[in-house]
Structures are given as structure tokens and as C-alpha cells.
Design a protein around this motif. Structure first.
Motif, PDB file in Angstrom:
ATOM      1  N   VAL A 212      31.936  62.073  25.005  1.00 38.55           N
ATOM      2  CA  VAL A 212      33.305  62.181  24.835  1.00 38.55           C
ATOM      3  C   VAL A 212      33.823  61.691  26.007  1.00 38.55           C
ATOM      4  O   VAL A 212      34.830  61.815  26.745  1.00 38.55           O
ATOM      5  N   SER A 213      33.099  60.727  26.911  1.00 37.19           N
ATOM      6  CA  SER A 213      33.435  60.384  28.184  1.00 37.19           C
ATOM      7  C   SER A 213      34.767  59.706  28.120  1.00 37.19           C
ATOM      8  O   SER A 213      35.747  59.827  29.122  1.00 37.19           O
ATOM      9  N   GLU A 214      34.987  58.818  27.167  1.00 41.79           N
ATOM     10  CA  GLU A 214      36.264  58.181  27.165  1.00 41.79           C
ATOM     11  C   GLU A 214      37.384  58.818  26.261  1.00 41.79           C
ATOM     12  O   GLU A 214      38.436  59.016  26.927  1.00 41.79           O
ATOM     13  N   ALA A 215      36.904  59.922  25.424  1.00 47.91           N
ATOM     14  CA  ALA A 215      38.068  60.586  24.514  1.00 47.91           C
ATOM     15  C   ALA A 215      38.548  61.526  25.478  1.00 47.91           C
ATOM     16  O   ALA A 215      39.838  61.721  25.220  1.00 47.91           O
ATOM     17  N   LEU A 216      37.928  62.256  26.445  1.00 52.74           N
ATOM     18  CA  LEU A 216      38.647  63.398  27.103  1.00 52.74           C
ATOM     19  C   LEU A 216      38.996  62.875  28.351  1.00 52.74           C
ATOM     20  O   LEU A 216      39.517  63.637  29.145  1.00 52.74           O
ATOM     21  N   GLY A 217      39.030  61.444  28.831  1.00 52.54           N
ATOM     22  CA  GLY A 217      39.523  61.021  30.047  1.00 52.54           C
ATOM     23  C   GLY A 217      38.652  60.735  31.186  1.00 52.54           C
ATOM     24  O   GLY A 217      39.321  60.478  32.162  1.00 52.54           O
ATOM     25  N   PHE A 218      37.372  61.264  31.094  1.00 48.51           N
ATOM     26  CA  PHE A 218      36.698  61.276  32.315  1.00 48.51           C
ATOM     27  C   PHE A 218      36.517  59.770  32.756  1.00 48.51           C
ATOM     28  O   PHE A 218      36.290  59.376  33.880  1.00 48.51           O
ATOM     29  N   ARG A 219      36.713  58.797  31.960  1.00 52.95           N
ATOM     30  CA  ARG A 219      36.429  57.345  32.216  1.00 52.95           C
ATOM     31  C   ARG A 219      37.677  56.668  32.446  1.00 52.95           C
ATOM     32  O   ARG A 219      37.731  55.576  32.290  1.00 52.95           O
ATOM     33  N   ALA A 220      38.818  57.374  32.720  1.00 51.75           N
ATOM     34  CA  ALA A 220      40.220  56.862  32.909  1.00 51.75           C
ATOM     35  C   ALA A 220      40.085  56.258  34.501  1.00 51.75           C
ATOM     36  O   ALA A 220      40.992  55.651  34.716  1.00 51.75           O
TER      37      ALA A 220
END
Length: 530
Positions: A212-220
Motif C-alpha cells: 500500500v506504499s502508493e495507495a496510502l501516500g508513503f511514496r508521495a
């Protein structure tokens, strides 16, 4: 300088049964992949109430996928350990870095995650002293170079998710060209090499993980070179934040909003840089309530000529660098710092501080410039509203001996009430250090969430407060920190000799507050939630 009469860590490795010299490339190091060393984990492998030791170990550049193999040592009591690797079924031989310990599948047993160069590993504790590699079926693995991990319930659903700090892109067949450091030719990296984005894995409650790295915003955020991670509720709002220590870049602090996605707030909150606004080369992380305001402060170790940093937590996810005020900045500038830990070594009701040091560049580079490849550890005694460096009490002892140290974990290994230390070196021994300078009153607290369906049995993310005659002390139960290390999930307190009984207040990870009155001291206490 202060007296060392009450702060003494004695090397007892020779009689401990731990006989491992770790592998992380070859000596001297020629590439950045070799110099980070390997991690350590303390876990209750056999569920007998004491701390066993897991060492993932590493590999070499010519055989990066197949090293000499991990080691598991059973704690037999009295600082005596026995190698039980073969009996445990652990066949892990990849290039391991930071381990994390947590009950991934909610079956009540401690599982192991190992951050690796290449695919990571999730090792399930099957019971009966056996582990099984379940990575293919469980997920939570990617091919990046991972360095550290933390089990933490970042989505607030009651089970343990996983955040993995990744470092950089590295190809052993095509290593990067050399670089320059202070006019000297050294191996390349991390500066100038592409950083690998971190990974966040959501647990479905059964030990199966989804990225969920992208989905939860960690890779923003732009990727950075991650070396440490801690999952913890830093602002006391009932939600777990994720702190990431980055090498040669700003540190990250991810905060969960009402929509359950995360936003990086380290820069606006003052935790991303030091007081001068400079990005640092963070290696190790340590957590404590240094100023007594009830919130967890952050200490980080850094590179030579920079200085270690103490960020005090002011509340509302705002932090301020107070390293100079607390005596922890300039004294560390000659050193390359790695593992760090706050621990009340002398049981005098405040936490002292240990920092392990060692250079990344080989002796051929460091010694002509007077930098020191092997470096002594730093031991600080809490002295009111500052820390004072402790001098060695004897020639040739651990505190006076330069080593190329990396990871470290604290625990009451011999169950005598004070905190001992296991320390790992780069291509060197794993050492057991007995605390034999403490003789005061004490209490060690562990947690157990025994409610049906609970998937966070050890209470990772909880806060334990102790109320005694002299005042209030706080400890946090968390995964991650030190350096590539898995600390045991317990809270250790030093007390006054007059404190025959104390009161405890436990704030569980979901916000439930439990009072435990009139607890007898001088014991290992298990607080059980039913």
C-alpha cells in the motif's frame, strides 16, 4: 567526565557461548553495500519468558545471494547461550540487514522479518522451536536493497502492518565509480546514487500482506536513502506515525489523516533537519522522554563532522533540535555513529545513553588523516538536564577499546533487573556486555493482549507510565530503532530503594487506558489485557 562506578558494561562474550563473527562483504570494504553491517534481534523464540538472539548475517560481493547463514542462539539464563540454528529450521542465507520481530499472523508467536539486499524474508514461527520461510505466500517482499523494518499498526485495524526502509539501487556486477570525501578517493555512494523508495505493507489479519506504499501516500515523497524506521504515536492522538531516518537527506515523519492516508510532515515539524536546517546522514534512532513532558523525543546518530542530534518533541508533531543544550552535539563530531539506545543503566530513575561508532572507510583511507577506522563507543550518563560523557574506568575494557561497531540491542538478558547489551561489529564479533555496575531497585514490564482475536499480542505501539514517589517515568513499546535492530517489547525502570510498590498506567495501541495499582518492584511483570 564523570565517575564510571555505576556505569559498567563488561565484555562476557568469551563465556557466553556466542561465537559468531559476522559477514558483510570483505575487509577492507570496497563498496557501499559492504559497510552497513548487519542487524540483531532479541525475541522470545521458545516462549519461555527470556530473550533469545537472532543474527541475520550477510554475504559477499561475489556471492551476494548466498552467505554463511543466519544464527539463532537460545538464552539458557545467566548470560549463557546455545546455538540452536539447525534445530530451528532457519536456513536463511541471504544478505541480511535489519530484522523486525512481531506476530505477523496473530497466532501468539514471534515471527521474524529480515530486510535484505534483494528479496526480503518473512520467517514464520511455527511453534515447537521451528521457523518456516513463508515469504512467497505472505508477500511483504520486493527486490530492492532494504535496510530496516518496523512492525506497526499504521492503519489502526488492530493487526501489525510493516514498513520497510529501502536504501539505493546497487548492482554487484556493475558497482558505481569511486567518489571523493574531504579530498580523499573513496567508494561511491550514497550521494549521487539513485535512492530506492520505501515499502509499506498492510496486513490482512492473517499474515498476508498487500503493498500500500502508493495507495496510502508513503511514496508521495521523493525517495531517500533509508536506514532506520520506528512506528509510534508521537503526538498522543491514538494513531501511529512512521518515522524514517534517512542517510544524506531529510528524515521523514508520516502522519495519518482522517482519510487514513499519510502525509509527510517532518520538514514542517522540524524533524527533517538539524537546527541549522541541514540534512544529515541519519543512521541510528533512539526514543525517550528526555525532557519529561510525556511525549517521545528522538535522538539520531550521524556521520563524521556532523554530530548526533536530539530533537525534543514539543507536541503536535513539532520538534526542536536541542543537541547543544543537552551536551550531545559537538562531542560526537569525530565519530561515525550507528546504534543508539536510551537505558537506565545505573537504575537511578533516569535514562542514560549509549552510542556505537565505527567508520565506513577502510584504514588505508582513515588513518593517514587521523579519522580513526575503529572508534570507541560513547557512553553518556544523564546529569540533570544534560548528558555527561563517561570516561573509561580501566585500560583495555569495552568502553576504551576502538571497534568498528554497527548494531546494538538492550535487554535484561540475565533477569537481574538491569539492562545488558548485545553489540555487533562490521565483519567482527557479536559481543555480549553484562551490566555489572547497577545495584538499585527496578521493575521490568512486558505486555500481553490476550483478548480473543488480538493480533498484536506484545502491545507494539503502547506507552507504559510508572508513578513512584520521585515522580513519573515513561517508556514506549515499539519496533525498530537503534540501528537495524529489533529491541525486545518491554519497559525497564530504575527506582528508588524506598519504592516497594508503584502504580502503572498502560496506554494500549488502540487508546485503551489501563491502570495497574500497587505493583511490587524487583520483578519482571506481565500486564495482561483480557
Amino acid at each position: 567526565m564523570v565517575s564510571t562506578a555505576r556505569l559498567q558494561l563488561r565484555d562476557v562474550t568469551a563465556t557466553s557461548g556466542i561465537d559468531l563473527v559476522t559477514t558483510s562483504g570483505r575487509t577492507p570494504s570496497t563498496q557501499v553495500l559492504e559497510v552497513k553491517g548487519g542487524g540483531l534481534a532479541l525475541l522470545d523464540w521458545d516462549d519461555d519468558g527470556d530473550h533469545d538472539l537472532f543474527v541475520p548475517n550477510g554475504a559477499t560481493l561475489d556471492r551476494p545471494d548466498t552467505g554463511p547463514g543466519c544464527r539463532l542462539y537460545e538464552n539458557r539464563g545467566g548470560l549463557q547461550f546455545v546455538d540452536v540454528t539447525a534445530a530451528s529450521g532457519l536456513g536463511f542465507r541471504r544478505w541480511g540487514f535489519g530484522p523486525a520481530v512481531g506476530d505477523a499472523d496473530g497466532d501468539g508467536r514471534d515471527d521474524l522479518f529480515v530486510a535484505c539486499f534483494g528479496p526480503d524474508a518473512l520467517l514464520r514461527n511455527e511453534g515447537g522451536g521451528r521457523f518456516r520461510d513463508i515469504t512467497p505466500s505472505a508477500g511483504a517482499s520486493d527486490p530492492q536493497w532494504s535496510t530496516a523494518a518496523s512492525f506497526t499498526d499504521f492503519d489502526g485495524d488492530g493487526d501489525l502492518d510493516l514498513y520497510v526502509a529501502n536504501y539505493l539501487e546497487f548492482d554487484t556486477a556493475r558497482p558505481p565509480p569511486p567518489a571523493r570525501f574531504l579530498g580523499v578517493t573513496v567508494f561511491g555512494g550514497p550521494a549521487g546514487l539513485p535512492a530506492a523508495p520505501d515499502s509499506a505493507w498492510r496486513n490482512d489479519g492473517t499474515g498476508a500482506f498487500t503493498d500500500v506504499s502508493e495507495a496510502l501516500g508513503f511514496r508521495a515523497v521523493a525517495p531517500r536513502h533509508g536506514l532506520g524506521v520506528v512506528g509510534l504515536d508521537f503526538d498522543d492522538d491514538g494513531r501511529q506515525e512512521v518515522l524514517v531516518g534517512n542517510d544524506s537527506g531529510p528524515n521523514f515523519l508520516f502522519s495519518r489523516g482522517e482519510a487514513s492516508t499519510f502525509r509527510e510532515v517532518g520538514l514542517e515539524g522540524g524533524l527533517a533537519t538539524n537546527a541549522d536546517g541541514r540534512e544529515q546522514a541519519t543512521m541510528g534512532l533512539a526514543i525517550a522522554d528526555v525532557d519529561g513532558n510525556g511525549l517521545p523525543d528522538v535522538f539520531s546518530t550521524n556521520f563524521q563532522n556532523d554530530g548526533n542530534t536530539l530533537h525534543l518533541n514539543l507536541g503536535g508533531l513539532a520538534f526542536e533540535d536541542r543537541s547543544l543544550e543537552w551536551g550531545l552535539g559537538p562531542v560526537s563530531r569525530p565519530f561515525v555513529g550507528w546504534a543508539a539506545g536510551f537505558a537506565d543503566l545505573d537504575l537511578d530513575q533516569d535514562e542514560d545513553l549509549v552510542v556505537l561508532n565505527g567508520h565506513v572507510y577502510p584504514r588505508e583511507v582513515t588513518e593517514p588523516h587521523g579519522w580513526g577506522h575503529a572508534q570507541v563507543p560513547l557512553l553518556f550518563e544523564r546529569d540533570g538536564s544534560a548528558f555527561s560523557r563517561v570516561a573509561s574506568h580501566a585500560d583495555g575494557d569495552w568502553l576504551a577499546t576502538p571497534r568498528c561497531s554497527r548494531s546494538g540491542v538492550f535487554a535484561d538478558l540475565d533477569r537481574d533487573g538491569d539492562l545488558d547489551l548485545v553489540a555487533g561489529e562490521l565483519n567482527g564479533p557479536v559481543r555480549v556486555l553484562e551490566n555489572d555496575g547497577a545495584s538499585g531497585n527496578w521493575l521490568v514490564v512486558a505486555l500481553e493482549d490476550a483478548r480473543p482475536g488480538s493480533a498484536n499480542r506484545r502491545g507494539l505501539g503502547a506507552r507504559v507510565e510508572l508513578l513512584a514517589k520521585a515522580g513519573r517515568q515513561r517508556r514506549w513499546i515499539h519496533a525498530g530503532g537503534s540501528y537495524q535492530a529489533a529491541q525486545p517489547p518491554e519497559a525497564c525502570f530504575g527506582l528508588s530503594g524506598d519504592d516497594a510498590h508503584v502504580d502503572l498506567v498502560v496506554t494500549w495501541p488502540d487508546g485503551w487506558i489501563e491502570s495497574v495499582p500497587a505493583v511490587a518492584t524487583r520483578q519482571h511483570l506481565l500486564v495482561t489485557r483480557r
